[in-house]
Design a protein around this motif. Structure first.
Motif, short mmCIF file in Angstrom:
data_model
loop_
_atom_site.label_atom_id
_atom_site.label_comp_id
_atom_site.label_asym_id
_atom_site.label_seq_id
_atom_site.Cartn_x
_atom_site.Cartn_y
_atom_site.Cartn_z
N GLY A 14 0.82 -1.21 0.00
CA GLY A 14 0.00 0.00 0.00
C GLY A 14 0.85 1.25 0.00
O GLY A 14 0.56 2.23 -0.69
N GLY A 42 -8.26 4.43 -2.42
CA GLY A 42 -8.32 3.65 -1.19
C GLY A 42 -9.74 3.53 -0.66
O GLY A 42 -10.14 2.46 -0.18
N CYS A 72 -4.90 -0.72 2.48
CA CYS A 72 -5.69 0.52 2.39
C CYS A 72 -5.22 1.56 3.40
O CYS A 72 -5.22 2.75 3.12
CB CYS A 72 -7.18 0.24 2.55
SG CYS A 72 -7.91 -0.62 1.14
N THR A 76 -3.97 5.12 1.89
CA THR A 76 -4.65 6.38 2.23
C THR A 76 -3.97 7.03 3.43
O THR A 76 -3.33 6.36 4.22
CB THR A 76 -6.13 6.12 2.58
OG1 THR A 76 -6.19 5.26 3.72
CG2 THR A 76 -6.86 5.47 1.42
#
Length: 128
Positions: A14, A42, A72, A76
Motif C-alpha cells: 500500500g 483507497g 488501504c 490512504t
C-alpha cells in the motif's frame, strides 16, 4: 503476532502504491493530486473489495485485515491530506484548499457509495 506481520506485509505494498501515485501522476501546480488519488482509490478499494467482496466470499479474516488495515491504511493518509490543506492555506491558495477539501471529503464518500453500488449491482444480476 501473526496479525502484525500480515498488516506489515500488505502495508508495504500500500505504501509503495501510494508513493507511485504521487511520483507518477502529473503535477497540477500546488494541488496535491497524488494524495487525492490515493485517498479516493483507497476509499473505493476498501468499500468494494474489503467490505463487500471479501466479506461475502468468507475469506480468511487475516486477508481482510491485511488488505483493509495494511494495504488501504498505507495507501490512504489523513495526515498528508491535512498537511496538504495547510500548505495550500499557507501559500495563500484558499480556493484550491477549499476545492481540495470538498473533493476529498465528498469524493471519498462517493467512492464508498460507488464501491457498494458496483458490488450490489453484480450481486443482484439475474442468472441467465
Amino acid at each position: 503476532m501473526l496479525d502484525y506481520l500480515v498488516i506489515a506485509f500488505f502495508a508495504f505494498f500500500g505504501g509503495i502504491a501510494r508513493y507511485l501515485l504521487g511520483a507518477y501522476l502529473p503535477s497540477m501546480g500546488d494541488f496535491p493530486i497524488g494524495t487525492l488519488a490515493a485517498n479516493l482509490i483507497g476509499c473505493f478499494i476498501f468499500s468494494w473489495l474489503v467490505k463487500q467482496v471479501l466479506d461475502d466470499l468468507d475469506v480468511s479474516g487475516r486477508l481482510v485485515l491485511g488488505l483493509g488495515v495494511g494495504f488501504c491504511g498505507a495507501l490512504t493518509t489523513f495526515s498528508s491530506f491535512a498537511l496538504d490543506v495547510m500548505k495550500l492555506f499557507s501559500a495563500g491558495e484558499f480556493f484550491l484548499a477549499l476545492i481540495y477539501l470538498i473533493v476529498s471529503i465528498v469524493g471519498g464518500f462517493l467512492m464508498v457509495i460507488i464501491g457498494e453500488k458496483i458490488y450490489h449491482k453484480k450481486a443482484v444480476t439475474p442468472d441467465d
